[in-house]
Write a protein that holds these residues in place. Sequence first.
Motif, PDB file in Angstrom:
ATOM      1  N   ALA A   1      40.390  46.408  35.282  1.00 47.61           N
ATOM      2  CA  ALA A   1      40.486  45.024  34.369  1.00 47.61           C
ATOM      3  C   ALA A   1      41.488  44.262  35.108  1.00 47.61           C
ATOM      4  CB  ALA A   1      40.587  45.193  33.094  1.00 47.61           C
ATOM      5  N   VAL A   2      42.559  44.576  35.420  1.00 47.72           N
ATOM      6  CA  VAL A   2      43.737  43.753  35.800  1.00 47.72           C
ATOM      7  C   VAL A   2      43.361  43.379  37.018  1.00 47.72           C
ATOM      8  CG1 VAL A   2      46.168  43.438  35.921  1.00 47.72           C
ATOM      9  CG2 VAL A   2      45.290  44.700  33.823  1.00 47.72           C
ATOM     10  N   SER A   3      43.003  44.180  37.942  1.00 47.20           N
ATOM     11  CA  SER A   3      43.023  43.858  39.300  1.00 47.20           C
ATOM     12  C   SER A   3      41.796  42.982  39.639  1.00 47.20           C
ATOM     13  CB  SER A   3      42.762  45.192  40.324  1.00 47.20           C
ATOM     14  OG  SER A   3      41.777  46.009  39.834  1.00 47.20           O
ATOM     15  N   THR A   4      40.888  43.003  38.836  1.00 46.35           N
ATOM     16  CA  THR A   4      39.701  42.280  38.794  1.00 46.35           C
ATOM     17  C   THR A   4      39.928  41.053  38.394  1.00 46.35           C
ATOM     18  OG1 THR A   4      38.291  44.192  38.892  1.00 46.35           O
ATOM     19  CG2 THR A   4      37.005  42.345  38.949  1.00 46.35           C
ATOM     20  N   TYR A   5      40.411  40.707  37.134  1.00 41.72           N
ATOM     21  CA  TYR A   5      40.367  39.641  36.413  1.00 41.72           C
ATOM     22  C   TYR A   5      41.747  38.910  36.231  1.00 41.72           C
ATOM     23  CZ  TYR A   5      35.494  40.822  35.420  1.00 41.72           C
ATOM     24  OH  TYR A   5      34.207  41.626  35.699  1.00 41.72           O
TER      25      TYR A   5
END
Lengths: 392, 283
Positions: free
Chosen positions: B55-59
Amino acid sequence: MTRRRTLQAGGAAAAALALSACGVGGQQRDPAASEDYWADKEQTGSLRFANWPLYMDSERTQLQQFTESTGIEVDYKEDVQEAASFFGQIQPRLANGDDTGYDLMVLPNGFELAKLIELGYLVQLDHTRLPNYAEYAGESYKNTAYDPGNQFTVPYTSGITGIAYNPDYVDREITSIADLWDPEFEGKVGMMGDAQEIANFGLLLNGVNPADSTLEDWQAAAEKLREQRDAGIVRAYYDQDFIQPLTNGDLWMTMAWSGDIYQQNAEEGTNLKFVVPDEGATLWTDNLMIPYTSQAPVDAIELMNFLYDPEIATGLTEYIAYITPVPYAQEVMAEWADAEDGSERGEALREMSESSLVFPTEGDYQKLHNYVNLEADAQEEFASLFHEITQS
Amino acid sequence: MNRKITPYALVLPAWAWLALFFVVPIGGMLSLSLTTGNVITGFQQTFAVGNYVDAVSTYWEQILRSLFYGACATVLCIAIGYPMAYWIAFKGGPYKSTYLLLILLPFFVSFVLRTISWRFLLSDTGVVLGPLKSIGLVPEGFALLNSATAVILGLAYNFLPFMILPIYAVLERMDPRMVEAAHDLYAGRFQAFVRVILPVSLPGVFAGVLMTFIPTSSDYVNASVLGGTHNTMIGNVIQTQYLINNNYPIASSITFVLMGLLLIGIFSYARALGTERVMEVHA
C-alpha cells in the motif's frame, strides 16, 4: 459519482461482521441446475426491477404495457448508478443467501457480471420461457462472448464506446483513436476512468483486438496511455460526466458513449459529432439478469421476454436512443415514422431509424469489438495496471 | 446508590453505539487488512503485513498529496474563516445568528451538487475565467478546472463552515473588556490582537483545523469532480480498491496508514500548539 457514503459504511460493517479471526470463507456457490430451479416456481403477480437512471421514459410506458398485457405489477427502481457500487451493495446479501430487494436487474458486460456468474449468483435462464428472444434477438446478441449461450443474461440494450468531438472547436474531421494522442489538442482530450474502457482504446491504438489481448498487450497499451497522460494531452479521466465539458468547450474531444451523444444532440440541439474510429471501437451491452434469491423469477423472465416484442423494443429505443438487440425494431420505427409523417415525432422517428448510432450497419458491426473476459485473478492484475494510469 | 449509577446510565447508549458501530468494524477492518485472497475464493487470514508495504510503496505519492492538499485547504480556511468569525463575533451585533445561518446555508444543498456547481464556476469559459479572458488578463489557453488549484479550492469551500464555527464560538465568549484592558496597557490594535485575542482564540483554531484537515485529507469527491491527471487523492484510491476492485485487504491497509498519519500529525500539532501556549503564559 452519486455514491452514498452510507453504502460504504454499510459495506464495511457487513464485511467486518462477516469476518472471523480466520478471514472470510469462499463465497462461491454451485448454480442450481436450470430445470430444478424452475420446476417449483410460480408467478406472483409483482416484481422489483433495478435499472439505471434514464433507461426508460418517466411514464414507464413499456412497464404499463406489460402490466396491461400480463397483470403483473412492476416496482421500478433506478437504483443502479454504477456497476461496481451496485455489486458491492448486493454481494454481501447474495453471499448470505438473502433477498437483494430485486427480482430483475440490469448490469453491463464487465468484471462485475463476470464475478456474479463465477460466484453462481445468477439464475440459469429457462429459454423455453423466452420465445420472443429466440425469434427476434439479433444474431450477435444470441451467443455473447461474456455469457456463452446466454445461460444467465439477455441483452437489454447496447452502445458503442467511440469518440465524440465538438466541431465548434475542432476544425478537422476526427477519424481515429490516434487523434486522441495528437499534441495539438493538449489539455482538451477526455478519456474514461473505467479500466476496461480505457484499456480497449490503448489496445485498439496498438492494433490489438481487446477480446484476444494478453498481458504483454495490456502493458504495451498502458505504456501508450501513460505517454498520452504525461504529455499533458489528457485533461481528466471521466466516469460518465463528459457531456457538459464537451458542450462548453472545456473538452474538444473525448471517449464517449453513442446514446449519450445522440440524446444530447436531440434534446439540447447541440452539434456534437460521434465517430466509430478507423482502428475500431467496442460494443458494450447492458444485460437483464435474475439474482438467485429472487422472490419472483417467473414474473421477471416474463418481463424479459416481453421486452423482446418488437413493438415494445421500438418504444423503448425511441426514448433511450441506444442500440436495441432487436434489429427488426428499425423497420417498426420506420413504419411508425410513416404513420406520423409530418409531425415532430414523425421527424424524430425517421431520423432515429436512419441513424447508424442507434441502428449500426453491418459495416459498423465489423469494426466493433468485444471486451476481454477475465477470471477474478486476472481482473486484479488488469485493473491495477490501468488504474495506475487513471489514478495518478 | 442511584446517583452513582445515573451518569453511567446516561452515557451508556453513546458507548454502546460507538462500540457496536465503530470499534467492531474497525477491528474487522484491521483483521481484513492482514488477509490475502479475492472476493471469489474469500479472504484468508495470513497476517500479511506485506499488504501495508504494498500500500505504501504503491500509493505514497497519493498519500503525501492528500496530506498536502488537506494542509493547503486548511490554511486557506483559516485565512478566509478567521476574519469572518472575528467580524461576526465582534461586529455582528443583533444579526449574529443570521450571519451564522448564511454560513451554514450551503449545507442545505447536497455536497456533491455543490461541488459539481464549481465546475461551472471554474470552466474555461465560465463565470470566473470567461470575463478575465475576454479582457485579456488571462491567456486563452489558461485552465483552472481539473487542476490541483481547483481541488484545493473545492475542499476549502466545502469545509469552510467547520473552521468558522469553532473560532466564532471562542471569540464570541471572549470578554471584550480584555481587549480594552490591553489598550489601557498601551497595546495598539495589532499588539492587542497578537497578544490577547489570538491566544484566547487558539483552541477554536485548533478545533477548526481538526474539523477541516481530517475530512479534507481523506475526501474523494472534490478530486474526482474537480481534479484532472495527477490530482488523485488517497480517498479515491481507497474507494476504487474497495468498491471497484473489491481488493479489501489493500483498501483496509491504506485506510489504517492514512489514519496513523493523521493521528501522528494531530498529536504533534497539539504538542506544538501546547508548548506555544505555555510560552505565551511565561512571556
